[in-house]
Each structure stands twice: as structure tokens, then as C-alpha cells.
Write an enzyme that holds these catalytic residues in place. Structure first.
Site, PDB file in Angstrom:
ATOM      1  N   PRO A  63      -7.044  18.950  38.074  1.00 48.81           N
ATOM      2  CA  PRO A  63      -6.844  17.685  38.806  1.00 48.81           C
ATOM      3  C   PRO A  63      -7.706  16.563  38.214  1.00 48.81           C
ATOM      4  CG  PRO A  63      -8.346  19.116  40.021  1.00 48.81           C
ATOM      5  CD  PRO A  63      -8.070  19.808  38.711  1.00 48.81           C
TER       6      PRO A  63
ATOM      7  N   TYR B  36     -24.586   9.659  47.019  1.00 44.17           N
ATOM      8  CA  TYR B  36     -25.411  10.485  46.124  1.00 44.17           C
ATOM      9  C   TYR B  36     -26.351   9.612  45.297  1.00 44.17           C
ATOM     10  CZ  TYR B  36     -26.714  12.860  41.792  1.00 44.17           C
ATOM     11  OH  TYR B  36     -27.416  13.322  40.710  1.00 44.17           O
TER      12      TYR B  36
ATOM     13  N   THR C 186     -30.847  10.550  37.616  1.00 39.75           N
ATOM     14  CA  THR C 186     -29.514  10.414  37.032  1.00 39.75           C
ATOM     15  C   THR C 186     -29.235   8.987  36.566  1.00 39.75           C
ATOM     16  OG1 THR C 186     -27.170  10.484  37.609  1.00 39.75           O
ATOM     17  CG2 THR C 186     -28.687  10.103  39.420  1.00 39.75           C
ATOM     18  N   ASP C 187     -28.322   8.857  35.605  1.00 33.70           N
ATOM     19  CA  ASP C 187     -27.899   7.514  35.179  1.00 33.70           C
ATOM     20  C   ASP C 187     -27.082   6.806  36.260  1.00 33.70           C
ATOM     21  OD1 ASP C 187     -25.572   9.063  35.008  1.00 33.70           O
ATOM     22  OD2 ASP C 187     -25.176   8.622  32.893  1.00 33.70           O
ATOM     23  N   GLU C 188     -26.615   7.565  37.260  1.00 36.19           N
ATOM     24  CA  GLU C 188     -25.754   6.948  38.297  1.00 36.19           C
ATOM     25  C   GLU C 188     -26.500   5.921  39.138  1.00 36.19           C
ATOM     26  OE1 GLU C 188     -23.174   9.579  40.391  1.00 36.19           O
ATOM     27  OE2 GLU C 188     -22.855  10.841  38.640  1.00 36.19           O
TER      28      GLU C 188
ATOM     29  N   LYS D  93     -30.515   9.215  45.225  1.00 33.76           N
ATOM     30  CA  LYS D  93     -31.337   9.441  44.029  1.00 33.76           C
ATOM     31  C   LYS D  93     -32.132   8.173  43.686  1.00 33.76           C
ATOM     32  CE  LYS D  93     -31.434  12.641  41.666  1.00 33.76           C
ATOM     33  NZ  LYS D  93     -32.246  13.892  41.712  1.00 33.76           N
TER      34      LYS D  93
ATOM     35  N   ALA E 229     -31.923  19.083  44.511  1.00 33.49           N
ATOM     36  CA  ALA E 229     -31.171  17.947  45.065  1.00 33.49           C
ATOM     37  C   ALA E 229     -29.818  18.436  45.559  1.00 33.49           C
ATOM     38  CB  ALA E 229     -30.946  16.883  43.985  1.00 33.49           C
TER      39      ALA E 229
ATOM     40  N   ILE F 139     -29.165  23.056  36.257  1.00 31.79           N
ATOM     41  CA  ILE F 139     -30.105  22.598  35.226  1.00 31.79           C
ATOM     42  C   ILE F 139     -31.438  23.325  35.381  1.00 31.79           C
ATOM     43  CG2 ILE F 139     -31.188  20.598  34.121  1.00 31.79           C
ATOM     44  CD1 ILE F 139     -28.990  18.840  35.361  1.00 31.79           C
TER      45      ILE F 139
HETATM   46  P1  NAD Z   1     -27.313  21.863  41.381  1.00 29.24           P
HETATM   47  O1  NAD Z   1     -26.587  21.353  42.573  1.00 29.24           O
HETATM   48  O2  NAD Z   1     -26.628  22.800  40.448  1.00 29.24           O
HETATM   49  O3  NAD Z   1     -28.674  22.588  41.848  1.00 29.24           O
HETATM   50  C1  NAD Z   1     -29.493  22.059  42.833  1.00 29.24           C
HETATM   51  C2  NAD Z   1     -30.474  23.146  43.246  1.00 29.24           C
HETATM   52  O4  NAD Z   1     -31.352  22.600  44.249  1.00 29.24           O
HETATM   53  C3  NAD Z   1     -29.803  24.364  43.880  1.00 29.24           C
HETATM   54  O5  NAD Z   1     -30.377  25.555  43.368  1.00 29.24           O
HETATM   55  C4  NAD Z   1     -30.110  24.228  45.371  1.00 29.24           C
HETATM   56  O6  NAD Z   1     -30.184  25.462  46.050  1.00 29.24           O
HETATM   57  C5  NAD Z   1     -31.451  23.515  45.326  1.00 29.24           C
HETATM   58  N1  NAD Z   1     -31.724  22.769  46.559  1.00 29.24           N
HETATM   59  C6  NAD Z   1     -30.889  21.899  47.196  1.00 29.24           C
HETATM   60  N2  NAD Z   1     -31.485  21.433  48.304  1.00 29.24           N
HETATM   61  C7  NAD Z   1     -32.717  21.986  48.355  1.00 29.24           C
HETATM   62  C8  NAD Z   1     -33.813  21.877  49.261  1.00 29.24           C
HETATM   63  N3  NAD Z   1     -33.749  21.074  50.344  1.00 29.24           N
HETATM   64  N4  NAD Z   1     -34.936  22.579  49.007  1.00 29.24           N
HETATM   65  C9  NAD Z   1     -35.011  23.391  47.917  1.00 29.24           C
HETATM   66  N5  NAD Z   1     -34.010  23.537  47.041  1.00 29.24           N
HETATM   67  C10 NAD Z   1     -32.877  22.845  47.254  1.00 29.24           C
HETATM   68  O7  NAD Z   1     -27.819  20.560  40.620  1.00 29.24           O
HETATM   69  P2  NAD Z   1     -28.024  20.307  39.052  1.00 29.24           P
HETATM   70  O8  NAD Z   1     -26.752  19.856  38.474  1.00 29.24           O
HETATM   71  O9  NAD Z   1     -28.742  21.452  38.468  1.00 29.24           O
HETATM   72  O10 NAD Z   1     -28.988  19.030  39.103  1.00 29.24           O
HETATM   73  C11 NAD Z   1     -30.397  19.172  39.077  1.00 29.24           C
HETATM   74  C12 NAD Z   1     -31.023  17.791  39.141  1.00 29.24           C
HETATM   75  O11 NAD Z   1     -30.594  17.005  38.040  1.00 29.24           O
HETATM   76  C13 NAD Z   1     -30.650  17.006  40.408  1.00 29.24           C
HETATM   77  O12 NAD Z   1     -31.788  16.305  40.828  1.00 29.24           O
HETATM   78  C14 NAD Z   1     -29.570  16.034  39.916  1.00 29.24           C
HETATM   79  O13 NAD Z   1     -29.573  14.859  40.692  1.00 29.24           O
HETATM   80  C15 NAD Z   1     -30.034  15.783  38.504  1.00 29.24           C
HETATM   81  N6  NAD Z   1     -28.971  15.414  37.563  1.00 29.24           N
HETATM   82  C16 NAD Z   1     -27.908  16.245  37.357  1.00 29.24           C
HETATM   83  C17 NAD Z   1     -26.945  15.907  36.410  1.00 29.24           C
HETATM   84  C18 NAD Z   1     -25.754  16.791  36.130  1.00 29.24           C
HETATM   85  O14 NAD Z   1     -24.906  16.409  35.331  1.00 29.24           O
HETATM   86  N7  NAD Z   1     -25.662  17.973  36.714  1.00 29.24           N
HETATM   87  C19 NAD Z   1     -27.062  14.709  35.697  1.00 29.24           C
HETATM   88  C20 NAD Z   1     -28.143  13.875  35.963  1.00 29.24           C
HETATM   89  C21 NAD Z   1     -29.107  14.246  36.875  1.00 29.24           C
HETATM   90  O1  TDX Z   2     -11.784  17.478  39.885  1.00 27.27           O
HETATM   91  C1  TDX Z   2     -12.323  16.501  39.328  1.00 27.27           C
HETATM   92  N1  TDX Z   2     -11.545  15.594  38.679  1.00 27.27           N
HETATM   93  C2  TDX Z   2     -12.060  14.482  38.074  1.00 27.27           C
HETATM   94  O2  TDX Z   2     -11.314  13.676  37.504  1.00 27.27           O
HETATM   95  C3  TDX Z   2     -13.755  16.302  39.347  1.00 27.27           C
HETATM   96  C4  TDX Z   2     -14.662  17.280  40.059  1.00 27.27           C
HETATM   97  C5  TDX Z   2     -14.247  15.188  38.717  1.00 27.27           C
HETATM   98  N2  TDX Z   2     -13.437  14.287  38.117  1.00 27.27           N
HETATM   99  C6  TDX Z   2     -14.017  13.116  37.454  1.00 27.27           C
HETATM  100  C7  TDX Z   2     -14.997  12.317  38.287  1.00 27.27           C
HETATM  101  C8  TDX Z   2     -15.973  11.797  37.257  1.00 27.27           C
HETATM  102  O3  TDX Z   2     -15.472  10.604  36.677  1.00 27.27           O
HETATM  103  O4  TDX Z   2     -14.784  13.619  36.360  1.00 27.27           O
HETATM  104  C9  TDX Z   2     -15.994  12.879  36.190  1.00 27.27           C
HETATM  105  C10 TDX Z   2     -17.173  13.822  36.320  1.00 27.27           C
HETATM  106  O5  TDX Z   2     -17.217  14.236  37.676  1.00 27.27           O
HETATM  107  P1  TDX Z   2     -18.362  15.238  38.203  1.00 27.27           P
HETATM  108  O6  TDX Z   2     -18.373  16.449  37.339  1.00 27.27           O
HETATM  109  O7  TDX Z   2     -18.183  15.381  39.665  1.00 27.27           O
HETATM  110  O8  TDX Z   2     -19.685  14.424  37.839  1.00 27.27           O
HETATM  111  P2  TDX Z   2     -20.171  12.942  38.233  1.00 27.27           P
HETATM  112  O9  TDX Z   2     -19.565  12.480  39.483  1.00 27.27           O
HETATM  113  O10 TDX Z   2     -20.007  12.077  37.008  1.00 27.27           O
HETATM  114  O11 TDX Z   2     -21.732  13.250  38.484  1.00 27.27           O
HETATM  115  C11 TDX Z   2     -22.434  14.181  37.635  1.00 27.27           C
HETATM  116  O12 TDX Z   2     -23.199  13.536  36.692  1.00 27.27           O
HETATM  117  C12 TDX Z   2     -24.320  12.827  37.144  1.00 27.27           C
HETATM  118  C13 TDX Z   2     -23.313  15.114  38.466  1.00 27.27           C
HETATM  119  O13 TDX Z   2     -22.541  15.775  39.442  1.00 27.27           O
HETATM  120  C14 TDX Z   2     -24.458  14.365  39.100  1.00 27.27           C
HETATM  121  O14 TDX Z   2     -25.322  15.263  39.770  1.00 27.27           O
HETATM  122  C15 TDX Z   2     -25.200  13.654  38.025  1.00 27.27           C
HETATM  123  O15 TDX Z   2     -26.209  12.869  38.576  1.00 27.27           O
END
Ligand code: NAD
Ligand code: TDX
Length: 334
Positions: A203, A148, A123-125, A152, A81, A12
């Protein structure tokens, strides 16, 4: 505005960097990223020579580096994160360190340097798991259920505590599942796409009936930008995609879009403590600063599939651990 963007080499964060550079030509960005397994310097390499952009490799838990960077920032946008639920089940300690200690380290630096504006991406989690009806909103009680989401939630509380105790100017956003380019292929949508491109099966955990609300990453980035500029201090804003789907529906849609049959999907052992359903009521963000998701899910999904097809090297290099390292990229950047 001079922005310090933490985690700007992740999924993101990368999309946010591109959004800001395009939408706000007057802004400057410093990215602070540790480049964990999820951070990829290649993501932001195309802007490394942009005079408005600078990359710093470092840890948000390192108070000296953080202090030095916060000192020159008008605002911090905090994405860094540990983000994968499955990894947090195997080992929670990096989640506590980065998500909790790292967030507090940033908050302390913001206070020390004259109460720098702070936007926290969450996150909504943190709200737990829904039954068949209802939605999460800013007033939902916290009920995190994985290491996780617990880490958060702890970070959200620390951010709110900094507002109430020290009047640090903060906002928080809690969003649903993002999808789009640059997402690490451990998450459901890129995992499905890359597995099919490699002739593997998809999977699906448990019965496949867990529901997520899918939000296009560009819509999320626009929301964070609006909350940063127009959010009220101390407030939380929820962002959702208005796109609830079961995991089974997601898998089947991707199979169809990629011309594959149902036999390419398999049900596997469920995730421990698997949250059943997330859904978001985003009416507060809509009312206060006119945000709503604009990308229709199927359109966003097709664009995402096309991106992974066009960037096979990007995800193959991640899988093989052969992406260019930071130092190598620095040496060829001038
Ligand atoms: P991501 O795992 O793709 O990226 C995380 C980034 O943070 C990476 O570039 C990593 O190198 C960096 N990082 C990790 N630990 C660090 C540290 N100690 N110091 C500096 N940098 C560090 O994550 P994302 O999916 O881009 O998520 C970004 C944010 O959004 C997170 O806070 C996550 O909780 C939140 N979020 C993500 C989702 C989603 O669906 N991906 C949904 C809701 C909230
Ligand atoms: O191989 C898989 N098979 C499967 O069924 C994986 C990787 C996931 N899943 C399921 C688990 C969840 O119900 O799919 C759904 C989505 O899984 P993820 O992509 O791992 O996301 P989720 O656990 O929902 O969390 C994501 O959304 C909220 C992000 O990883 C978080 O960072 C964010 O906060």
C-alpha cells in the site's frame, strides 16, 4: 564506559547494542525498555548471558527505576520512544507521555546524579517538510507537523534547555529514515518486504511521490557512537543517508528485487498531514568527527530483504503476538 541504553529492545536500539558490544569490548550496557508492542526481547536474547550486558524491563517515565539505573551509568543513550507517525495520528497521548515526559524524567535523573552525560536520539521530522529543493541542517528552524514529530521536537527542546539551564552535558542527533534488520514491520521498507512474502499488495500512500532520505541503521549507530564520544556538549548533529527516493521508487525497487510485478503495488488513501520531503545535510558531523554514510542504498536494501527472508519466524511471531515473553526468556537464560 557504562552505558544506559533506553529503548534497546527496539529497532535502532537493538542494532546499537550489537554495534557497541562489537566495537567497544571495554563498554558495559544496561538496556532499559518497557517492551511495548515495538520492543522485542528476542532481539537482544543472543547477548543475554554476556557479562557486559544487562536487561531491565521498565518505563522511562518511572523516576525510581530511572534514578536507580542512571546512578550507575557514565552516559545515557536515549532511543526509547513511540516512533510511528500513523499511530500518533490515531492517538497522541502515549507519544506525549513517553517522548516528552519520559525524556524529562531521564534528564532529571541525570541532573540528580551528578550531571550524567546524555545523548538524545531524534529525527529530521522535527524540521517539518521540504519543497523540491534544499536540505535540513542543524540550523533549520523547528516546524513539526505530526503529533509524533511535535513530541520529538518538545523532547529536543527539553534536552537543550537542560544544557542551557543546568549545564547538563548533552548532545542531540537528528537523523533521516533508517532501514535494516529488526525494524518493526509497520514501517515502509519492512512492510513492503513482509507483504510481498505473504502475497499481499504494497500500500503506497497518496501519489507515492513523497521523498525520504534512507539511512542504513548500522551507519546511524556508528554516528550516534561518534557523537557520544566526540560530540561537543550542547550541540546537535544531523545524520542522513545521501539516498533520497520517492516512496514509489522504493516500492518498485523492492518489487524488482523480489521478482514481483507492478500489479503488486497499490495506491491508497494518503496519510493525514503527510510531509512531502526530507533531506539532510550532514556536513557538520563529517567535519567534526568524520562521519558519513557508508552503505550504498541498494546493497543495504538487498541485505535487509535477505534478513527478512531469513527471519520469517521473527516477524510472523510479531504478527501473531506469539514471541516469547520477557519472564519466559529470563527463566531459561541461566
Ligand atoms: P522502535 O519503535 O522500533 O523502538 C522503540 C523502543 O522503545 C521499543 O523497544 C519500545 O519498547 C521502547 N519504549 C517505548 N516506550 C517506552 C517507555 N515508556 N519506556 C521504556 N521503553 C520504551 O523505534 P526505533 O525506530 O528504533 O527508533 C528509536 C529512536 O530513534 C526513537 O527515538 C525515534 O524517534 C528515533 N528515530 C527513528 C528513526 C527511524 O527511521 N526508525 C529515524 C529517526 C529517529
Ligand atoms: O504503508 C505505508 N505506505 C506508505 O506509503 C507506510 C507504512 C508508509 N508509507 C509512506 C509514508 C512515508 O512517506 O512511506 C514513508 C515512510 O513511512 P514510515 O516508514 O512510516 O516512516 P516515516 O513516517 O517517514 O517516519 C520514520 O522516519 C523518521 C520513522 O517511523 C520515524 O520514527 C522517524 O523519526
Amino acid at each position: 564506559m557504562k552505558l544506559l541504553v533506553t529503548g534497546g529492545a527496539g529497532f535502532i536500539g537493538t542494532n546499537f547494542v550489537y554495534h557497541i558490544l562489537a566495537a567497544h569490548p571495554e563498554d558495559e550496557i544496561v538496556v532499559l525498555d518497557k517492551l511495548t508492542y515495538a520492543g522485542n526481547i528476542e532481539n537482544i536474547a543472543p547477548v543475554r548471558n554476556d557479562p557486559r550486558f544487562r536487561f531491565v524491563k521498565g518505563d522511562i517515565c518511572d523516576a525510581a527505576i530511572v534514578d536507580d539505573l542512571v546512578k550507575h551509568a557514565d552516559a545515557v543513550v536515549h532511543f526509547a520512544a513511540e516512533s510511528h507517525v500513523d499511530r500518533s495520528i490515531k492517538d497522541a497521548s502515549p507519544f506525549v507521555m513517553t517522548n516528552v515526559v519520559g525524556t524529562q524524567t531521564l534528564l532529571d535523573a541525570c541532573r540528580r546524579n551528578g550531571n550524567v552525560r546524555f545523548h538524545h536520539v531524534s529525527t529530521d521530522e522535527v524540521f517539518g517538510s521540504l519543497g523540491q529543493r534544499g536540505m535540513f541542517s542543524e540550523t533549520s528552524p523547528y516546524d513539526p507537523r505530526s503529533p509524533y514529530s511535535a513530541s520529538k521536537a518538545a523532547a529536543d527542546h527539553l534536552v537543550r534547555a537542560a544544557w542551557h539551564t543546568h549545564a547538563l552535558p548533552v548532545t542531540i542527533s537528528n537523523c533521516s529514515n533508517n532501514y535494516g534488520p529488526y525494524q518493526f514491520p509497520e514501517k515502509l521498507i519492512p512492510l513492503c518486504i513482509t507483504h510481498l512474502l505473504e502475497n499481499k499488495k504494497i500500500p503506497i500512500y497518496g501519489d507515492g511521490m513523497n521523498v525520504r532520505d534512507w539511512l542504513a541503521v548500522e551507519d546511524h549507530c556508528r554516528g550516534v557512537d561518534l557523537a557520544l564520544r566526540h560530540g561537543r556538549m550542547g550541540e546537535t548533529y544531523c545524520f542522513g543517508g545521501r539516498s533520497e527516493r520517492t516512496n514509489s521508487e522504493i516500492a518498485q525497487r523492492i518489487l524488482r528485487e523480489m521478482g514481483c510485478g507492478r500489479e503488486r503495488m497499490e495506491f491508497v488513501t494518503d496519510r493525514q498531514g503527510h510531509d512531502r520531503r526530507y533531506a539532510i545535510d550532514f556536513s557538520k558531523a563529517e567535519k567534526e568527527f568524520g562521519w558519513s554514510p557508508e552503505t550504498p542504498f541498494l546493497h543495504g536494501l538487498r541485505k535487509t530483504i535477505d534478513w527478512y527472508k531469513a527471519n520469517v519466524d521473527w516477524w510472523k511471531n510479531i504478527q501473531n503476538g506469539t514471541y516469547r515473553e520477557y519472564d519466559e526468556l529470563q527463566s531459561i537464560s541461566k
